[in-house]
Design an enzyme around this catalytic site. Structure first.
Site, PDB file in Angstrom:
ATOM      1  N   CYS A   2       5.983 -11.969  10.506  1.00  0.00           N
ATOM      2  CA  CYS A   2       7.289 -12.504  10.191  1.00  0.00           C
ATOM      3  C   CYS A   2       7.197 -14.020  10.068  1.00  0.00           C
ATOM      4  O   CYS A   2       6.239 -14.640  10.512  1.00  0.00           O
ATOM      5  CB  CYS A   2       8.283 -12.143  11.283  1.00  0.00           C
ATOM      6  N   ARG A  27       3.745 -14.091   3.952  1.00  0.00           N
ATOM      7  CA  ARG A  27       3.419 -13.421   5.206  1.00  0.00           C
ATOM      8  C   ARG A  27       3.870 -11.969   5.204  1.00  0.00           C
ATOM      9  O   ARG A  27       3.434 -11.182   6.031  1.00  0.00           O
ATOM     10  CB  ARG A  27       4.054 -14.164   6.383  1.00  0.00           C
ATOM     11  N   TRP A  74       9.431  -8.474   9.069  1.00  0.00           N
ATOM     12  CA  TRP A  74       8.614  -7.332   8.662  1.00  0.00           C
ATOM     13  C   TRP A  74       8.840  -6.266   9.718  1.00  0.00           C
ATOM     14  O   TRP A  74       8.497  -6.452  10.880  1.00  0.00           O
ATOM     15  CB  TRP A  74       7.148  -7.744   8.584  1.00  0.00           C
ATOM     16  N   ASN A  98       8.908 -13.444  16.212  1.00  0.00           N
ATOM     17  CA  ASN A  98       7.741 -12.815  15.595  1.00  0.00           C
ATOM     18  C   ASN A  98       6.890 -12.245  16.710  1.00  0.00           C
ATOM     19  O   ASN A  98       6.556 -12.948  17.664  1.00  0.00           O
ATOM     20  CB  ASN A  98       6.936 -13.845  14.789  1.00  0.00           C
ATOM     21  N   GLY A  99       6.533 -10.962  16.600  1.00  0.00           N
ATOM     22  CA  GLY A  99       5.717 -10.338  17.639  1.00  0.00           C
ATOM     23  C   GLY A  99       6.319  -9.014  18.067  1.00  0.00           C
ATOM     24  O   GLY A  99       7.184  -8.445  17.402  1.00  0.00           O
ATOM     25  N   GLU A 478     -14.789  -2.985  -0.173  1.00  0.00           N
ATOM     26  CA  GLU A 478     -13.797  -3.999  -0.502  1.00  0.00           C
ATOM     27  C   GLU A 478     -13.071  -3.662  -1.804  1.00  0.00           C
ATOM     28  O   GLU A 478     -11.852  -3.840  -1.915  1.00  0.00           O
ATOM     29  CB  GLU A 478     -14.471  -5.370  -0.597  1.00  0.00           C
ATOM     30  N   LYS A 482      -9.054  -3.196  -2.105  1.00  0.00           N
ATOM     31  CA  LYS A 482      -8.229  -3.991  -3.009  1.00  0.00           C
ATOM     32  C   LYS A 482      -7.346  -3.087  -3.881  1.00  0.00           C
ATOM     33  O   LYS A 482      -6.166  -3.355  -4.084  1.00  0.00           O
ATOM     34  CB  LYS A 482      -9.112  -4.844  -3.925  1.00  0.00           C
ATOM     35  N   GLU A 485      -4.559  -1.522  -1.831  1.00  0.00           N
ATOM     36  CA  GLU A 485      -3.564  -2.490  -1.371  1.00  0.00           C
ATOM     37  C   GLU A 485      -2.494  -2.770  -2.413  1.00  0.00           C
ATOM     38  O   GLU A 485      -1.307  -2.837  -2.082  1.00  0.00           O
ATOM     39  CB  GLU A 485      -4.245  -3.816  -1.010  1.00  0.00           C
ATOM     40  N   HIS A 501     -23.878  14.135   0.574  1.00  0.00           N
ATOM     41  CA  HIS A 501     -23.635  14.632   1.937  1.00  0.00           C
ATOM     42  C   HIS A 501     -22.151  14.928   2.159  1.00  0.00           C
ATOM     43  O   HIS A 501     -21.682  14.908   3.290  1.00  0.00           O
ATOM     44  CB  HIS A 501     -24.142  13.622   2.967  1.00  0.00           C
ATOM     45  N   LYS A 601       0.534 -10.728   4.976  1.00  0.00           N
ATOM     46  CA  LYS A 601      -0.654 -11.569   4.812  1.00  0.00           C
ATOM     47  C   LYS A 601      -1.331 -11.828   6.142  1.00  0.00           C
ATOM     48  O   LYS A 601      -2.548 -11.726   6.263  1.00  0.00           O
ATOM     49  CB  LYS A 601      -0.249 -12.889   4.152  1.00  0.00           C
TER      50      LYS A 601
END
Length: 606
Positions: A2, A27, A74, A98-99, A478, A482, A485, A501, A601
């Protein structure tokens, strides 16, 4: 995650608060709100969705006042709604947070016994109501806020605003970052320097457990034990916090294009003109360590996986890599002569910070590879190695990832030299090769139009696989991350040799398979795995150099050509096509590239 902003100013606070919140959009958030003191009276406005909704609300219902707090939320406890949006108010106090308050249920029970009621689903409202309870008992606003802070368990950055108090904000931090900005006759608070940059270049970072009483003329900071604490006031480079798209449609597109420049900057900080590796802060003595533990989250974790190959292959030192959220609860033994390296773009990642604190007093040395040298992870480390990526706004990391890889490579080369695995001449050759990275990245970016064409074919897929071997296996991971996301396509990555396998059962004509395969010593084995895919009608997208593409034959579905490069640099160069494919696929699908759903973020909560 946040964003928090606060203003004790001489101008109308609402437009300042909204503009600062816009700078914190990166963020991640799903609602926003502000509160001000207008004629001594506390008022607030809140809205769900993008900040434009809050701005529209303020046009129709203005919020005057020169003191205020603001927040982008958020959702954690309670879904996105106006009721759950911050600031939360109880009587004469408004709070932004925030938290996560871990003991909020116990506190709610206590509040209920006192005859007070919570009306939202959030943990944050508990903070406001508890403060009201203490004020109802006769405590002053400051004492009530401090008494509340003393009762909280979990992680938080908090700002309190009080009815009738036009010249007071109380702030506190534990586990989540918070900074104070100093002006002339004005004071500010913010989640980070980016929010405060247009307002002031004088910043004080609160340390763990700090709480502050802020007025327009002064700030009084007390530490976790209640003692007066004089925290350093720092001048920040305002240019380093400028955020704009520079003519690009998305921040992510701009940040992909910036990579040659920022990699050049990073290399100039770590390689001398005569091609020697020069680590900052006196470097590290790698002869003093028998092993390295590396800890990170998300994309930074894949940077660590890549560095594991470098450290083990060229420096011959064993490396263990852990996801921070697992490491902190696994509580592994840390043997003597261990170097612990923590990698984080923001330097505020909650799980990584908790893992670092677990390693303190256990590991011989704590080293941080971060993009924000003033961050919590940097301040809690023995050695700090900045990556020099500049501000990264897009949620999906691009230039920070390649800068992380570059700095980790510099550390691995330094380790190899000190441990006698590479002599002066070999180091000079490797450093000279590394200096070519900006040009190699420019050449990789020349594939942008081809990547765009390929992405049109990928955008309709429901599932996509990525394959890679050796140093390219973490890059396959990665690439899959990406794509997930920002395009919301399900993607998975596997080491090429693991295909038969189990994962080969997924292959059919509807599953594109992106193969990351430079023509290195493992190329022939990777091509063998690729042939297994094509034999089962799999649609192969081969990312390779000219030699690799020629050797693959004509049965490959689509190809994306990369420049020839030394094997040691391939993970950095091949990060570019992974980024381009994800970016253009997301653009084709019309998703929110810079602020993908459900993501933030900087993950500053567990």
């Amino acid at each position: 995650m946040c964003g928090i902003i606060g203003v004790l100013g001489s101008h109308e606070a609402a437009p300042i608060l909204v503009e600062a919140l816009k700078r914190l959009e990166y963020r991640g958030y799903d609602s926003a709100g502000i509160a001000t003191i207008n004629g001594g009276k506390l008022e607030r406005r809140r809205a769900v969705g993008k900040l434009v909704n809050l701005s529209d609300l303020l046009v129709h219902k203005p919020l005057p006042g020169k003191s205020g707090i603001g927040h982008t939320r958020w959702a954690t406890h309670g879904g996105p709604s106006e009721l759950n949006a911050h600031p939360h108010r109880a009587g004469d106090v408004a709070v932004v947070h925030n938290g996560i308050i871990e003991n909020f249920r116990e506190l709610r029970d206590e509040i209920a016994r006192a005859g007070l009621e919570c009306t939202t689903e959030t943990d944050t409202e508990t903070v406001a109501v508890l403060t009201k309870m203490y004020m109802d008992q006769g405590k002053s606003p400051v004492d009530a806020a401090f008494a509340t802070i003393d009762r909280l368990e979990g992680a938080f950055a908090l700002a309190f605003l009080f009815d009738g108090e036009d010249d007071l904000i109380v702030a506190a931090r534990k586990g989540s970052p918070l900074a104070i900005g100093h002006g002339e006759g004005e004071m500010y608070i913010g989640s980070d320097a980016i929010a405060l940059a247009p307002l002031t270049d004088q910043i004080t970072y609160l340390e763990e457990g700090d709480r502050a009483v802020i007025t327009r003329e002064m700030v009084e900071i007390r530490d976790i034990d209640g003692r007066l604490a004089n925290r350093e006031q720092r001048k920040i480079a305002v240019g380093a916090t400028q955020i704009d798209k520079g003519g690009y449609k998305h921040f992510m597109g701009k940040e992909i294009a910036e990579q040659p420049t920022v990699l050049g900057e990073a290399l100039s900080r770590y390689i001398t003109p005569d091609n020697k590796i020069a680590l900052p802060e006196g470097g590290l003595d790698f002869t003093q360590y028998d092993r390295i533990t590396m800890v990170a989250c998300g994309t930074a974790y894949y940077a660590c996986l890549t560095a594991k190959y470098w450290f083990e292959q060229i420096a011959r030192i064993p490396v263990e890599v852990d996801v921070a959220s697992e490491f902190r609860y696994r509580e592994p033994p840390i043997p003597a002569r261990t170097l612990a390296i923590f990698v984080s773009q923001s330097g505020e990642t909650a799980d990584t910070l908790a893992a670092l604190r677990y390693c303190q007093e256990k590991a011989d040395t704590i080293a941080a590879v971060v993009n924000v040298p003033e961050s919590s992870i940097a301040r809690d480390s023995d050695k700090v190695f900045p990556i020099w990526a500049g501000v990264e706004v897009g949620v999906a990391s691009t230039k920070a990832f390649t800068c992380q890889l570059t700095v980790l490579l510099m550390l691995a080369l330094s380790a190899a030299h000190q441990r006698g695995e590479m002599d002066d001449a070999a180091i000079a050759d490797a450093a000279a090769a590394a200096r070519s990275l900006p040009q190699l990245i420019r050449l990789a970016l020349d594939a942008d139009s081809v990547a765009q064409d390929i992405s049109r074919s990928l955008a309709d897929a429901r599932d996509i696989l990525f394959l890679g071997r050796g140093l390219l296996y973490p890059l396959a991971l990665e690439g899959a991350l990406k794509l997930k996301e920002i395009s919301y396509i399900h993607a998975e990555a596997y080491a090429s040799g693991e295909l038969k396998h189990g994962p080969i059962a997924l292959i059919d004509q509807n599953v594109p398979v992106v193969v990351m395969a430079p023509s290195d010593s493992l190329y022939d084995k990777t091509v063998s795995n690729m042939q297994e895919v094509m034999a089962r009608k799999g649609q192969v997208v081969l990312v390779s150099d000219e030699t690799g593409i020629a050797k693959a034959g004509d049965d490959v579905w689509l190809t994306l050509k990369m420049p020839d490069c030394p094997d040691i640099l391939a993970p950095i160069v091949y990060a570019v096509p992974a980024q381009l494919l994800a970016y253009h696929t997301a653009v084709t699908k019309g998703t929110d590239v810079d602020q993908p759903r459900n993501l933030a973020k900087s993950v500053t909560v567990e």
